[in-house]
Enzyme design. Structure first.
Site, short mmCIF file in Angstrom:
data_model
loop_
_atom_site.label_atom_id
_atom_site.label_comp_id
_atom_site.label_asym_id
_atom_site.label_seq_id
_atom_site.Cartn_x
_atom_site.Cartn_y
_atom_site.Cartn_z
N ASP A 1 -26.12 -19.68 10.99
CA ASP A 1 -25.05 -19.25 11.92
C ASP A 1 -25.60 -19.89 13.24
OD1 ASP A 1 -23.40 -18.44 13.84
OD2 ASP A 1 -23.34 -16.21 13.25
N LYS B 1 -17.63 -22.08 18.96
CA LYS B 1 -17.81 -22.12 20.31
C LYS B 1 -17.76 -23.58 21.22
CE LYS B 1 -20.03 -17.58 20.54
NZ LYS B 1 -18.85 -16.95 21.13
N PHE C 1 -26.00 -10.62 15.23
CA PHE C 1 -24.63 -10.90 15.85
C PHE C 1 -23.86 -11.85 15.25
CE2 PHE C 1 -21.20 -11.90 18.38
CZ PHE C 1 -20.47 -10.58 18.65
#
Length: 414
Positions: A239, A268, A154
Site C-alpha cells: 500500500d 492520493k 491504516f
C-alpha cells in the site's frame, strides 16, 4: 403527503473564517476535527485563508499534493480535458485511458492497471483481486482465503478495512466485521512467517506506516516480506497510497530495498491534488483473474482522471521530484536532529516525510499544530504528541528552513 421544503440561504456578503467554521457545525457530519483555518486560495506550497493570511503547507493533503497546489502542468491537463470529455463510464472506451495505464505500468515496472478513485477503493479492490487469485490460481478452498496485515496499519475507513484496524477510534461501533484477516506486529518477520499457511492469499502492508507516525521498518524487512511471500506462494501487496509517487525520495518506497511486490496500491498524489485517482497495479497473472462484470467503478478510469494522472506520471518520469525529496529530505533530517533534546524527543524521516515526537510536557500534537498555525505553518498531529511533516515536493530549501524555524519557536512556547 408533500415533503417539507427548506429555504436555501442566499449569502449576501462573504463570510469570515469564524462565521464559516460556525456555519459548518449544524450541517456537516462531525467526522473531522480540523484546525481553525479556512483555506480559500492556494499556489505551490502556500495557501491563503478567507482574510488573506498566508500559510506554508507542510501537510500537502497527506501526500495528495506532492506537486504542490495547482501545479501548472496538472492544471493545464485538467483544463484541456474539461474542454473535451469528462466521463463515459467504463461501458465505453475513452481516448485517455490506454495512455494512462501504459504510463503507470511503465513507471512502476508492473503489467496491468485497475483504475479506481479513492485510496480505500484501491485497497478494497486489491483485497478482492487477492482473494480471486487465491481461489483461481493458488487453489485455496472457497471462502477460506486469508490476508495477513500489520498492527498499526491504516488502509482506509470502509467497514472491511476498519475491521482489521487496531485503532479503536476507527473501529469501535462499526461492526460486525468481515472475517479473513490476520494481524501480526509490523516490522516482525518471525511473526509474519508464523502467520502464513496454505490459506494465505496475500500479505498487505504499508512500506512505511504513515498514520501510525511515519514508522519506518528495519533495513531488510521489505526484502524479508518479499522472500516469505514468494516462498509461501502468496502475494505481496504494498500500500503506497501515502508513501508512493516521489514522497520518500524514490518513485516507490519499496524501491529503497529494490523490492518489486506483486501488487501496488496507489492514490492520493496520482490525482495531483485535482481529482481523486487511485489504482491497483499488478502482475498480469494477478490482475488477469478479473473478468467482465466481476469488479467495476462508474468513475474509475474516467477521461479527466486519466488526463491528470498521465500528467502526474510525466512529472515523475523526469526523476526531478524524487531527487528533490531525497536532497531536501537530508535537510529535513538535519533540522530535526538539531531540535532533538530541545522539545523533540525523537523523529523518523525518509525523503520529505517525517513523524516528529514532541515532549508531552510541552503539549499535545494538536497543541503544537495550533501553535504552528499561529506561526503560519500548517501541519497535522497523530497519536498523542506526534506531528507529521509532509510538504509538497516543490518546497524550496529556504521555505523548509523557515518551517523548521517555526517549529523551534512553537516548541519554545511550551
Amino acid at each position: 403527503m408533500t415533503a417539507p421544503t427548506r429555504t436555501v440561504p442566499v449569502q449576501a456578503a462573504p463570510r469570515s473564517s469564524a462565521e464559516l467554521i460556525q456555519a459548518e457545525s449544524p450541517v456537516l457530519a462531525h467526522n473531522y476535527h480540523p484546525l481553525p483555518v479556512v483555506v480559500a486560495r492556494a499556489e505551490g506550497v502556500w495557501v491563503e485563508d478567507v482574510e488573506g493570511h498566508r500559510y506554508l503547507d507542510m501537510l500537502a493533503g497527506y501526500s495528495a499534493l506532492n506537486f504542490g497546489h495547482r501545479h501548472p502542468a496538472l492544471i493545464e491537463a485538467a483544463h484541456r480535458q474539461l474542454d473535451q470529455l469528462t466521463l463515459t463510464s467504463r461501458a465505453f472506451h475513452n481516448d485517455r485511458l490506454a495512455g494512462f495505464a501504459e504510463g503507470l505500468a511503465a513507471l512502476t515496472g508492473l503489467d496491468m492497471v485497475l483504475p479506481m478513485n479513492t485510496g480505500a477503493e484501491a485497497v478494497e479492490s486489491g483485497i478482492k483481486v487477492a482473494r480471486k487469485w487465491a481461489y483461481d490460481v493458488k487453489g485455496v478452498p472457497a471462502d477460506r482465503a486469508t490476508i495477513v496485515v500489520a498492527g498499526g496499519n491504516f488502509h482506509g475507513r470502509t467497514t472491511t478495512i476498519v475491521g482489521f484496524s487496531d485503532d479503536d477510534t476507527a473501529r469501535i461501533g462499526f461492526g460486525p466485521f468481515a472475517p479473513g484477516f490476520r494481524t501480526v506486529p509490523y516490522n516482525d518477520l518471525a511473526a509474519l512467517e508464523a502467520a502464513l499457511d496454505e490459506t494465505t492469499a496475500a500479505v498487505l502492508i504499508e512500506p512505511i506506516q504513515g498514520e501510525a507516525g511515519v514508522l519506518i521498518p528495519d533495513d531488510g524487512y521489505l526484502t524479508g516480506v518479499r522472500e516469505l511471500t514468494r516462498r509461501n506462494g502468496c502475494l505481496f501487496i504494498a500500500d503506497e497510497i501515502q508513501s508512493g509517487l516521489g514522497r520518500t525520495g524514490t518513485t516507490l518506497a519499496v524501491q529503497h530495498e529494490s523490492v518489486v511486490p506483486d501488487m501496488l496500491l496507489l492514490g492520493k498524489a496520482l490525482g495531483g491534488g485535482i481529482v481523486p485517482v487511485s489504482a491497483v497495479v499488478a502482475r498480469r497473472e494477478v490482475l488477469g483473474v478479473l473478468g467482465p462484470g466481476q469488479h467495476g467503478s462508474t468513475f474509475g478510469g474516467n477521461p479527466l482522471a486519466a488526463a491528470v494522472g498521465s500528467a502526474v506520471i510525466e512529472l515523475l518520469a523526469t526523476g526531478e521530484f524524487q531527487r528533490r525529496a531525497a536532497d531536501l529530505g537530508a535537510q529535513l533530517r538535519s533540522g530535526l536532529a538539531a531540535l532533538t533534546g530541545k522539545g523533540v524527543t525523537g523523529f523518523r524521516a525518509r525523503g520529505l516525510w517525517a513523524g516528529v515526537d514532541i515532549d508531552p510536557a510541552l503539549g499535545t500534537g494538536r497543541e503544537i499544530s495550533e501553535r504552528l498555525l499561529k506561526e503560519g505553518v500548517l501541519v497535522k498531529d497523530t497519536h498523542g504528541s506526534t506531528i507529521r511533516l509532509a510538504p509538497p515536493l516543490t518546497i524550496t530549501a529556504e521555505e523548509l528552513e523557515s518551517a523548521l524555524g517555526s517549529l523551534e519557536r512553537a516548541l519554545s512556547l511550551g
